[in-house]
Enzyme design. Sequence first.
Site, mmCIF file in Angstrom:
data_model
loop_
_atom_site.group_PDB
_atom_site.id
_atom_site.type_symbol
_atom_site.label_atom_id
_atom_site.label_comp_id
_atom_site.label_asym_id
_atom_site.label_seq_id
_atom_site.Cartn_x
_atom_site.Cartn_y
_atom_site.Cartn_z
ATOM 1 N N GLU A 84 -7.727 12.993 2.800
ATOM 2 C CA GLU A 84 -7.779 12.355 4.116
ATOM 3 C C GLU A 84 -7.973 10.844 4.020
ATOM 4 O OE1 GLU A 84 -10.663 12.844 7.988
ATOM 5 O OE2 GLU A 84 -10.121 14.630 6.857
ATOM 6 N N ASP A 85 -8.758 10.387 3.046
ATOM 7 C CA ASP A 85 -9.196 8.991 3.025
ATOM 8 C C ASP A 85 -8.653 8.147 1.872
ATOM 9 O OD1 ASP A 85 -10.691 9.588 5.257
ATOM 10 O OD2 ASP A 85 -12.558 9.865 4.164
#
Length: 194
Positions: A84-85
């Site tokens: 996600e990051d």
Amino acid sequence: MEIFTSWPSWAHAEGPLAKALPTPTVDTLREAVAFARRQHGVQQRPTGRPYLEHLLEALEVAVTGARLVDRDMLVAIVLHDVLEDTPCTESEVARRFGPRAATLVRWVTKPRGGVKADYLASLVKAPPQAVLVKLADRVSNVQELQRMPWRFQRRYYLETVAYIMPLAGVHPWFAQWFGEWRAQWRRVERWPAG
């Protein structure tokens, strides 16, 4: 309500992990923490603390709180935000840590451009091991919610009650922890929506 903040670095985590888990699992977790540190780089938590502290808190929740021992689940807890990051891919996680760990990480990853509420609602269909990864992540996020601005506190509290607490029934320890947490934070329900 127990708070899990005693592992701010791998040096703090390694000893307790060695007492709780088999050596091969600890070795894999050491590698996963180093991998996560490289992937997240200088990323910080909203409080300004190094991001790695969040990952180690979630791991501490899982091992010392919920007493989880499954290697792939613990690896997924450490790596739960890399898809996600960071630019990391699921295939990279699978290549380094195995397809099961990568699948668990994918389950707890909000799709890019996706609506957060839809993602959280979809977790009811997740395998129990992926739900445990998400629960450990959320305990780390909410255990010191008072550090955040009040508007964030209210939104995150309501989101946790609506989407995360119903998932906690898969493990009695998490159900109890979130119950105690909600009792301490219930006053947030009376705050204005502003």
